[in-house]
Motif scaffolding. Structure first.
Motif, PDB file in Angstrom:
ATOM      1  N   ASP A 314     -10.541  -2.588  12.732  1.00 17.14           N
ATOM      2  CA  ASP A 314     -10.973  -3.434  11.608  1.00 17.14           C
ATOM      3  C   ASP A 314     -11.789  -4.618  12.172  1.00 17.14           C
ATOM      4  OD1 ASP A 314     -11.346  -4.855   9.311  1.00 17.14           O
ATOM      5  OD2 ASP A 314      -9.221  -5.298   8.957  1.00 17.14           O
ATOM      6  N   TYR A 315     -13.042  -4.332  12.474  1.00 17.46           N
ATOM      7  CA  TYR A 315     -13.899  -5.352  13.095  1.00 17.46           C
ATOM      8  C   TYR A 315     -14.031  -6.597  12.206  1.00 17.46           C
ATOM      9  CZ  TYR A 315     -15.262  -1.126  15.651  1.00 17.46           C
ATOM     10  OH  TYR A 315     -15.245   0.034  16.378  1.00 17.46           O
ATOM     11  N   GLU A 316     -14.314  -6.367  10.929  1.00 15.11           N
ATOM     12  CA  GLU A 316     -14.533  -7.500  10.029  1.00 15.11           C
ATOM     13  C   GLU A 316     -13.268  -8.333   9.861  1.00 15.11           C
ATOM     14  OE1 GLU A 316     -16.197  -6.303   6.341  1.00 15.11           O
ATOM     15  OE2 GLU A 316     -18.043  -5.512   7.225  1.00 15.11           O
ATOM     16  N   GLY A 317     -12.139  -7.669   9.718  1.00 13.46           N
ATOM     17  CA  GLY A 317     -10.899  -8.408   9.542  1.00 13.46           C
ATOM     18  C   GLY A 317     -10.565  -9.259  10.755  1.00 13.46           C
ATOM     19  N   ALA A 340     -34.318  -5.956  24.384  1.00 11.33           N
ATOM     20  CA  ALA A 340     -33.953  -4.594  23.981  1.00 11.33           C
ATOM     21  C   ALA A 340     -32.581  -4.498  23.319  1.00 11.33           C
ATOM     22  CB  ALA A 340     -34.016  -3.612  25.153  1.00 11.33           C
ATOM     23  N   ALA A 341     -31.919  -5.602  23.060  1.00  9.71           N
ATOM     24  CA  ALA A 341     -30.579  -5.525  22.451  1.00  9.71           C
ATOM     25  C   ALA A 341     -30.635  -4.843  21.088  1.00  9.71           C
ATOM     26  CB  ALA A 341     -29.986  -6.922  22.309  1.00  9.71           C
ATOM     27  N   VAL A 342     -29.710  -3.936  20.850  1.00  5.51           N
ATOM     28  CA  VAL A 342     -29.575  -3.269  19.555  1.00  5.51           C
ATOM     29  C   VAL A 342     -28.430  -3.946  18.804  1.00  5.51           C
ATOM     30  CG1 VAL A 342     -28.906  -1.131  18.401  1.00  5.51           C
ATOM     31  CG2 VAL A 342     -30.500  -1.070  20.335  1.00  5.51           C
ATOM     32  N   ASN A 343     -28.740  -4.503  17.650  1.00  2.00           N
ATOM     33  CA  ASN A 343     -27.726  -5.257  16.915  1.00  2.00           C
ATOM     34  C   ASN A 343     -27.162  -4.483  15.723  1.00  2.00           C
ATOM     35  OD1 ASN A 343     -28.143  -7.546  18.630  1.00  2.00           O
ATOM     36  ND2 ASN A 343     -30.021  -7.976  17.495  1.00  2.00           N
ATOM     37  N   THR A 344     -27.444  -3.199  15.682  1.00  2.00           N
ATOM     38  CA  THR A 344     -26.933  -2.350  14.597  1.00  2.00           C
ATOM     39  C   THR A 344     -25.398  -2.294  14.622  1.00  2.00           C
ATOM     40  OG1 THR A 344     -28.892  -0.963  14.773  1.00  2.00           O
ATOM     41  CG2 THR A 344     -26.990  -0.028  13.614  1.00  2.00           C
ATOM     42  N   ILE A 345     -24.797  -2.430  13.444  1.00  2.00           N
ATOM     43  CA  ILE A 345     -23.347  -2.252  13.335  1.00  2.00           C
ATOM     44  C   ILE A 345     -23.104  -0.790  12.961  1.00  2.00           C
ATOM     45  CG2 ILE A 345     -21.223  -3.008  12.223  1.00  2.00           C
ATOM     46  CD1 ILE A 345     -22.658  -5.125  13.944  1.00  2.00           C
ATOM     47  N   MET A 346     -22.725   0.013  13.922  1.00  2.44           N
ATOM     48  CA  MET A 346     -22.574   1.451  13.708  1.00  2.44           C
ATOM     49  C   MET A 346     -21.208   1.804  13.125  1.00  2.44           C
ATOM     50  SD  MET A 346     -23.092   4.522  16.503  1.00  2.44           S
ATOM     51  CE  MET A 346     -24.835   4.176  16.696  1.00  2.44           C
ATOM     52  N   TYR A 347     -20.174   1.009  13.446  1.00  2.13           N
ATOM     53  CA  TYR A 347     -18.811   1.366  13.048  1.00  2.13           C
ATOM     54  C   TYR A 347     -18.182   0.303  12.142  1.00  2.13           C
ATOM     55  CZ  TYR A 347     -19.310   4.697  16.847  1.00  2.13           C
ATOM     56  OH  TYR A 347     -19.762   5.709  17.648  1.00  2.13           O
ATOM     57  N   LYS A 348     -17.577   0.778  11.059  1.00  3.00           N
ATOM     58  CA  LYS A 348     -16.739  -0.042  10.203  1.00  3.00           C
ATOM     59  C   LYS A 348     -15.434   0.729   9.989  1.00  3.00           C
ATOM     60  CE  LYS A 348     -20.437  -2.419   7.739  1.00  3.00           C
ATOM     61  NZ  LYS A 348     -21.027  -2.757   6.420  1.00  3.00           N
ATOM     62  N   ARG A 349     -14.394   0.014   9.669  1.00  2.00           N
ATOM     63  CA  ARG A 349     -13.084   0.656   9.556  1.00  2.00           C
ATOM     64  C   ARG A 349     -13.086   1.776   8.511  1.00  2.00           C
ATOM     65  NH1 ARG A 349      -7.494  -1.844   7.378  1.00  2.00           N
ATOM     66  NH2 ARG A 349      -6.074  -0.650   8.681  1.00  2.00           N
ATOM     67  N   ASP A 350     -12.696   2.965   8.936  1.00  2.43           N
ATOM     68  CA  ASP A 350     -12.593   4.121   8.039  1.00  2.43           C
ATOM     69  C   ASP A 350     -11.392   4.939   8.522  1.00  2.43           C
ATOM     70  OD1 ASP A 350     -12.818   6.560   6.685  1.00  2.43           O
ATOM     71  OD2 ASP A 350     -15.002   6.378   6.540  1.00  2.43           O
ATOM     72  N   VAL A 351     -10.239   4.642   7.963  1.00  2.86           N
ATOM     73  CA  VAL A 351      -8.986   5.240   8.433  1.00  2.86           C
ATOM     74  C   VAL A 351      -9.000   6.752   8.259  1.00  2.86           C
ATOM     75  CG1 VAL A 351      -6.479   5.324   8.077  1.00  2.86           C
ATOM     76  CG2 VAL A 351      -7.679   3.122   8.061  1.00  2.86           C
ATOM     77  N   ALA A 383      -5.357  -8.102  20.350  1.00  2.37           N
ATOM     78  CA  ALA A 383      -4.622  -6.923  20.817  1.00  2.37           C
ATOM     79  C   ALA A 383      -3.597  -6.477  19.775  1.00  2.37           C
ATOM     80  CB  ALA A 383      -3.941  -7.220  22.150  1.00  2.37           C
ATOM     81  N   GLN A 384      -2.925  -7.448  19.160  1.00  2.00           N
ATOM     82  CA  GLN A 384      -1.946  -7.105  18.121  1.00  2.00           C
ATOM     83  C   GLN A 384      -2.621  -6.471  16.912  1.00  2.00           C
ATOM     84  OE1 GLN A 384       0.034 -10.854  17.503  1.00  2.00           O
ATOM     85  NE2 GLN A 384       0.644 -10.936  19.660  1.00  2.00           N
ATOM     86  N   ALA A 385      -3.782  -6.970  16.569  1.00  2.00           N
ATOM     87  CA  ALA A 385      -4.514  -6.394  15.432  1.00  2.00           C
ATOM     88  C   ALA A 385      -4.926  -4.949  15.738  1.00  2.00           C
ATOM     89  CB  ALA A 385      -5.747  -7.252  15.132  1.00  2.00           C
ATOM     90  N   ILE A 386      -5.410  -4.725  16.955  1.00  2.00           N
ATOM     91  CA  ILE A 386      -5.809  -3.361  17.347  1.00  2.00           C
ATOM     92  C   ILE A 386      -4.599  -2.441  17.373  1.00  2.00           C
ATOM     93  CG2 ILE A 386      -6.709  -1.993  19.275  1.00  2.00           C
ATOM     94  CD1 ILE A 386      -8.517  -4.427  19.920  1.00  2.00           C
ATOM     95  N   GLN A 387      -3.485  -2.961  17.857  1.00  2.00           N
ATOM     96  CA  GLN A 387      -2.246  -2.171  17.866  1.00  2.00           C
ATOM     97  C   GLN A 387      -1.894  -1.720  16.443  1.00  2.00           C
ATOM     98  OE1 GLN A 387       1.424  -4.382  18.433  1.00  2.00           O
ATOM     99  NE2 GLN A 387       2.165  -2.840  19.874  1.00  2.00           N
ATOM    100  N   SER A 388      -2.031  -2.637  15.492  1.00  2.00           N
ATOM    101  CA  SER A 388      -1.740  -2.306  14.099  1.00  2.00           C
ATOM    102  C   SER A 388      -2.746  -1.294  13.551  1.00  2.00           C
ATOM    103  CB  SER A 388      -1.763  -3.586  13.263  1.00  2.00           C
ATOM    104  OG  SER A 388      -1.553  -3.299  11.900  1.00  2.00           O
ATOM    105  N   ASN A 389      -4.042  -1.519  13.846  1.00  2.00           N
ATOM    106  CA  ASN A 389      -5.097  -0.606  13.366  1.00  2.00           C
ATOM    107  C   ASN A 389      -4.873   0.813  13.875  1.00  2.00           C
ATOM    108  OD1 ASN A 389      -7.792  -3.077  13.726  1.00  2.00           O
ATOM    109  ND2 ASN A 389      -6.326  -2.769  12.081  1.00  2.00           N
ATOM    110  N   LEU A 390      -4.599   0.933  15.168  1.00  2.00           N
ATOM    111  CA  LEU A 390      -4.418   2.270  15.741  1.00  2.00           C
ATOM    112  C   LEU A 390      -3.107   2.898  15.267  1.00  2.00           C
ATOM    113  CD1 LEU A 390      -5.821   1.947  19.379  1.00  2.00           C
ATOM    114  CD2 LEU A 390      -6.993   2.376  17.225  1.00  2.00           C
ATOM    115  N   GLY A 391      -2.123   2.061  14.990  1.00  2.00           N
ATOM    116  CA  GLY A 391      -0.865   2.570  14.466  1.00  2.00           C
ATOM    117  C   GLY A 391      -1.054   3.286  13.131  1.00  2.00           C
ATOM    118  N   GLU A 392      -2.034   2.812  12.356  1.00  2.00           N
ATOM    119  CA  GLU A 392      -2.279   3.422  11.045  1.00  2.00           C
ATOM    120  C   GLU A 392      -2.834   4.832  11.149  1.00  2.00           C
ATOM    121  OE1 GLU A 392      -4.011   1.064   7.876  1.00  2.00           O
ATOM    122  OE2 GLU A 392      -3.770  -0.707   9.132  1.00  2.00           O
TER     123      GLU A 392
END
Length: 531
Positions: A314-317, A340-351, A383-392
């Motif tokens: 959940d990048y935005e959260g 040359a930096a690419v600033n495209t946001i390719m991924y958003k949370r999609d459970v 890290a705690q947020a990622i732990q929760s995201n991956l737990g889902e």
């Protein structure tokens, strides 16, 4: 309203203040002494040919000079530092530098071309982590003394094995690994054939505006002004104190125990934003915060798993509720602001998509994995947020918190599974990060080049070949397009879950001026003035 506090409450308890754990000894700091609170536990060495971490590089950057350096106001422009001028041969293989005859080391002895040749040869011979920056011009322990020479005390000749772009060579020489050290000091303190490495980890032998007085691991770094440097300022001593807790740093700043706090999070920065007693110096830096997967682990060897993790986060959260004033979402390996930096946001949370990818990988019920991370805020909260995201999506994550250098050491030994770390570019050219994130020509434990890709045991010939093609492309516009293509493919196919780009902040008391932060995470302390 969702706040940072209730956003992370679901993950774990809020970190407890540790302010009571240190002594209040620096009240009313003298005008000639600059006291800074900063997290120092990432430092593993202060030998500039070995140090490869952001804070260590900032410290060595104040103790050493290079032949050339990026301009403070424009990192994409190079200017002389110890070199007054340079020329390039027609075949683009020989580069001749004329040294500044007035330059002196901290002990007053002249800086010579012999010192410069020794320094660059030393990088190759020691072959520590940052050596690949210099080695990519074809140097080996066997040929470097013939290819980097000092025909006289003011002339340094660098010969590359293949034609090289002048600008690319200069960018590489401007990195910290290009620091010029005093040959006699290193050789006098040599142990075995270490070229003074053990000694230089905790001493200095440079010509920068400061010299090292002492470094106590995870405690303090103290620098003293080098009066033989023409840019030495009014600050006689810089005391850097290792204060892990950002809340403790804020309290010390408000009490006047310190002049500058360097690791305040959004929670501490908010009350200072409109307070006239403090100044916030901020700069978006050439860094990335990411989760990387070690593909040597069977479950992390599958590309669908990398993709599942990327879609689960959940990048935005995380950005909005944990790090709104210190990071922004960024997902390519070249930070915004880099060529040359690419600033495209390719991924958003999609459970749902993440779960489908995990099932496709053969893990419909998920699996267990560990995540190493730095034990201070905001890394703990992220890290705690990622732990929760991956737990889902069924991935049960065990968090392993440690000092920053312990996390780095574990990664360098390729003993991590997942790791949450930050990476900073070494020089202002796209190849700086392309090499680190894409190149892994030898995946063995004896590999000479130990890039980030190597640390994750990851090899992709298509990505690696494209990186090499971009490096050697002579047309600037085509080169930019190749790096853009490379970043897009890397986002789609690599085990690097790049999430955010940090903003560096120095929170200063009102009587402090002249603080400079650069996109390359350097900070020249000699420019600081204390009223």
């Amino acid at each position: 309203m969702v706040t940072r506090r209730n956003f992370i409450t679901g993950f774990s308890a809020i970190p407890v203040l540790s302010y009571l754990s240190f002594n209040n000894v620096f009240a009313a700091t003298p005008k000639s002494i600059l006291v800074m609170a900063i997290q120092l536990d990432i430092i593993t060495s202060l030998d500039p040919h070995e140090s490869f971490e952001s804070v260590g590089s900032e410290v060595t950057g104040n103790m050493y000079q290079q032949l050339v350096k990026p301009k403070l106001s424009a990192a994409d422009e190079i200017e002389g530092d110890l070199a007054l001028s340079w020329t390039t041969s027609d075949d683009k293989k020989t580069f001749t530098f004329k040294m500044d005859p007035k330059a002196k080391f901290a002990d007053g002895t002249p800086v010579t071309a012999s010192d410069a040749a020794f320094s660059l040869q030393r990088v190759v011979k020691l072959d520590k982590s940052p050596a690949y920056i210099i080695n990519q011009f074809g140097y080996t322990k066997d040929n470097v003394e013939q290819l980097i020479t000092a025909p006289d005390e003011q002339t340094l000749v660098i010969t590359t094995t293949e034609p090289a772009s002048e600008s690319f060579l200069l960018y590489c020489l401007s990195a910290n690994v290009g620091s010029i050290v005093q040959k006699t000091a290193c050789m006098t303190n040599q142990k075995g054939d270490d070229l003074g490495n053990a000694w230089l980890k905790t001493n200095s032998a440079g010509s920068g505006a400061f010299k090292l007085r002492t470094w106590k691991v995870s405690e303090t770094v103290i620098l003293e002004s080098n009066k033989n440097n023409p840019h030495a300022g009014k600050i006689e001593r810089v005391i850097m104190r290792h204060i892990v807790d950002p809340s403790a740093q804020l309290l010390m700043l408000q009490k006047g125990d310190i002049d500058i706090a360097r690791n305040l999070t959004t929670e501490q920065l908010r009350p200072l934003k409109d307070d006239k007693n403090f100044t916030l110096v901020q700069k978006g830096i050439a860094g990335t915060l990411m989760v990387s997967g070690n593909v040597a682990h069977p479950n992390l060897s599958k590309p669908q798993v990398w993709q599942a993790i990327k879609w689960a986060i959940d990048y935005e959260g995380i950005q909005q509720h944990i790090i709104p004033l210190t990071h922004k979402i960024h997902q390519s390996f070249l930070p915004e602001g880099f060529p040359a930096a690419v600033n495209t946001i390719m991924y958003k949370r999609d459970v749902a998509k993440a779960k489908a990818l995990l099932a496709e990988a053969g893990f419909p019920n998920g699996f267990e994995i560990t995540l190493d991370h730095y034990s201070a805020s905001p890394s703990t909260d992220i890290a705690q947020a990622i732990q929760s995201n991956l737990g889902e999506i069924g991935i049960k994550v065990t968090l392993l918190a440690a000092e920053s250098r312990q996390v780095l050491t574990k990664m360098r030994a390729r003993q991590q599974q997942l790791a949450l770390t930050q990476w900073g570019a070494d020089y202002f050219d796209p190849n700086s990060n392309a090499e680190a994130f894409c190149s892994n020509p030898d995946n063995s434990d004896k590999a000479k080049s130990r890039t980030l890709a190597w640390r994750c045991s990851w090899q992709d010939k298509t990505i690696s070949d494209l990186s090499t093609k971009a490096l050697h492309e002579s047309d600037p516009a085509t080169r930019i397009k190749l790096y853009e293509q490379l970043q897009t493919q890397h986002m789609e196919t690599s085990p690097f879950m790049i999430m955010f780009q940090p903003t560096l902040t120095a929170a200063c008391r009102h009587d402090i001026t002249g603080v400079v932060l650069t996109v390359m995470s350097t900070s020249p302390y000699e420019k600081v003035v204390k009223a």
